[in-house]
Design a protein around this motif. Structure first.
Motif, PDB file in Angstrom:
ATOM      1  N   UNK A   1       0.844  -1.187   0.000  1.00  0.00           N
ATOM      2  CA  UNK A   1       0.000   0.000   0.000  1.00  0.00           C
ATOM      3  C   UNK A   1       0.884   1.243   0.000  1.00  0.00           C
ATOM      4  N   UNK A   2       0.474   2.227  -0.788  1.00  0.00           N
ATOM      5  CA  UNK A   2       1.201   3.493  -0.887  1.00  0.00           C
ATOM      6  C   UNK A   2       0.243   4.659  -0.666  1.00  0.00           C
ATOM      7  N   UNK A   3       0.794   5.780  -0.148  1.00  0.00           N
ATOM      8  CA  UNK A   3       0.034   7.028  -0.011  1.00  0.00           C
ATOM      9  C   UNK A   3       0.926   8.176  -0.470  1.00  0.00           C
TER      10      UNK A   3
ATOM     11  N   UNK B   1       2.683   0.773   6.222  1.00  0.00           N
ATOM     12  CA  UNK B   1       2.803  -0.495   6.934  1.00  0.00           C
ATOM     13  C   UNK B   1       1.396  -1.049   7.098  1.00  0.00           C
ATOM     14  N   UNK B   2       1.191  -2.254   6.622  1.00  0.00           N
ATOM     15  CA  UNK B   2      -0.144  -2.855   6.685  1.00  0.00           C
ATOM     16  C   UNK B   2      -0.011  -4.359   6.790  1.00  0.00           C
ATOM     17  N   UNK B   3      -1.132  -5.027   6.907  1.00  0.00           N
ATOM     18  CA  UNK B   3      -1.137  -6.485   6.956  1.00  0.00           C
ATOM     19  C   UNK B   3      -0.632  -7.028   5.624  1.00  0.00           C
ATOM     20  N   UNK B   4       0.078  -8.110   5.700  1.00  0.00           N
ATOM     21  CA  UNK B   4       0.630  -8.704   4.473  1.00  0.00           C
ATOM     22  C   UNK B   4      -0.496  -9.222   3.596  1.00  0.00           C
TER      23      UNK B   4
ATOM     24  N   UNK C   1      -4.289   7.151  -2.187  1.00  0.00           N
ATOM     25  CA  UNK C   1      -3.847   5.859  -1.676  1.00  0.00           C
ATOM     26  C   UNK C   1      -4.151   4.787  -2.700  1.00  0.00           C
ATOM     27  N   UNK C   2      -3.230   3.815  -2.841  1.00  0.00           N
ATOM     28  CA  UNK C   2      -3.435   2.723  -3.785  1.00  0.00           C
ATOM     29  C   UNK C   2      -2.575   1.534  -3.376  1.00  0.00           C
ATOM     30  N   UNK C   3      -2.853   0.378  -3.993  1.00  0.00           N
ATOM     31  CA  UNK C   3      -2.085  -0.837  -3.776  1.00  0.00           C
ATOM     32  C   UNK C   3      -1.300  -1.155  -5.034  1.00  0.00           C
TER      33      UNK C   3
END
Length: 80
Positions: A5-7, A41-44, A14-16
């Motif tokens: 994930x990016x912002x 930082x997010x869930x895998x 925001x996008x993946x």
């Protein structure tokens, strides 16, 4: 391949992104073209490809499911 994930700090977009672990982090925002992307930082996340797994894929001989065999083994005659 993991999903990241990016912002964008400039516009808040925001996008993946599906990337290899060895790939460099993205820098350019697809919405505003600024170089202010931050990896969050997010869930895998991951993607499974293929036909899937079935209960018969790993069986040998005529073994039954463990769940089925334990429930049938516990059935006994009631006490008199």
């Amino acid at each position: 391949m993991p999903l990241y994930e990016y912002r964008c700090d400039a516009c808040g977009h925001e996008f993946e992104a599906l990337q290899k672990i060895s790939d460099e982090p993205l820098v350019h925002c697809p919405a505003c073209e600024a170089q202010d992307l931050r990896k969050l930082i997010s869930a895998a996340g991951f993607r499974l490809k293929g036909q899937g797994w079935y209960e018969t894929d790993f069986k040998t001989s005529n073994k039954r499911n463990l769940a089925e065999s334990t429930t049938t083994a516990k059935k006994t005659e009631p006490a008199a």
